[in-house]
Scaffold this motif. Structure first.
Motif, PDB file in Angstrom:
ATOM      1  N   HIS A  27      -0.159   6.336   3.929  1.00  0.00           N
ATOM      2  CA  HIS A  27      -0.366   5.394   4.192  1.00  0.00           C
ATOM      3  C   HIS A  27       0.091   3.901   4.319  1.00  0.00           C
ATOM      4  CE1 HIS A  27      -3.988   3.088   4.156  1.00  0.00           C
ATOM      5  NE2 HIS A  27      -4.044   1.973   3.447  1.00  0.00           N
ATOM      6  N   TYR A  28       0.445   3.588   5.273  1.00  0.00           N
ATOM      7  CA  TYR A  28       1.496   2.581   5.775  1.00  0.00           C
ATOM      8  C   TYR A  28       0.604   0.979   5.063  1.00  0.00           C
ATOM      9  CZ  TYR A  28       5.075   5.270   8.052  1.00  0.00           C
ATOM     10  OH  TYR A  28       6.089   5.893   7.553  1.00  0.00           O
ATOM     11  N   TYR A  29       0.952   0.210   4.780  1.00  0.00           N
ATOM     12  CA  TYR A  29      -0.069  -0.895   4.627  1.00  0.00           C
ATOM     13  C   TYR A  29       0.686  -2.335   4.532  1.00  0.00           C
ATOM     14  CZ  TYR A  29       1.752  -0.346  -0.468  1.00  0.00           C
ATOM     15  OH  TYR A  29       2.388   0.047  -1.638  1.00  0.00           O
ATOM     16  N   LEU A  30       1.205  -3.990   4.102  1.00  0.00           N
ATOM     17  CA  LEU A  30       1.458  -4.746   4.254  1.00  0.00           C
ATOM     18  C   LEU A  30       1.220  -5.120   2.701  1.00  0.00           C
ATOM     19  CD1 LEU A  30       1.277  -5.611   7.804  1.00  0.00           C
ATOM     20  CD2 LEU A  30       3.297  -4.794   6.853  1.00  0.00           C
ATOM     21  N   ALA A  31       2.023  -5.793   2.049  1.00  0.00           N
ATOM     22  CA  ALA A  31       2.110  -6.507   1.128  1.00  0.00           C
ATOM     23  C   ALA A  31       3.342  -7.219   0.922  1.00  0.00           C
ATOM     24  CB  ALA A  31       1.404  -5.975  -0.011  1.00  0.00           C
TER      25      ALA A  31
END
Length: 96
Positions: A27-31
């Motif tokens: 799962h890819y996410y931006l933070a």
């Protein structure tokens, strides 16, 4: 929960194994940091927004564009495509 518009990008691309798939997919996410607090991603239900995400006007424009034209798909318009488009402007989906 929401966005705070800033002048310079502070977002980074992170990924974590999807436990339900025994780690065979991520799962890819931006933070700003490698946790899901103050992060955003794209999933089957649409935009996944946690906490307060600091984002540039250009990144916000890309989020809005992606949301307006894309439907989630495991092969196209998935979380990795969303993250790369918002962060780098890389257009993977067929709607370019």
């Amino acid at each position: 929960m929401g966005f705070e518009v800033v002048e310079s990008s502070v977002l980074e691309l992170f990924k974590m194994p999807i436990q339900e798939l025994a780690g065979f997919a991520d799962h890819y996410y931006l933070a700003e940091t490698a946790n899901l607090y103050d992060s955003m991603s794209w999933g089957a239900s649409g935009l996944e927004l946690h906490g307060l995400v600091r984002i540039t006007p250009k990144e916000l424009e890309r989020v809005k564009r992606f949301i307006s034209v894309a439907r989630y798909g495991i092969a196209v318009n998935n979380c990795e495509h969303f993250a790369n488009y918002v962060l780098h402007g890389i257009i993977c989906p067929p709607w370019h």
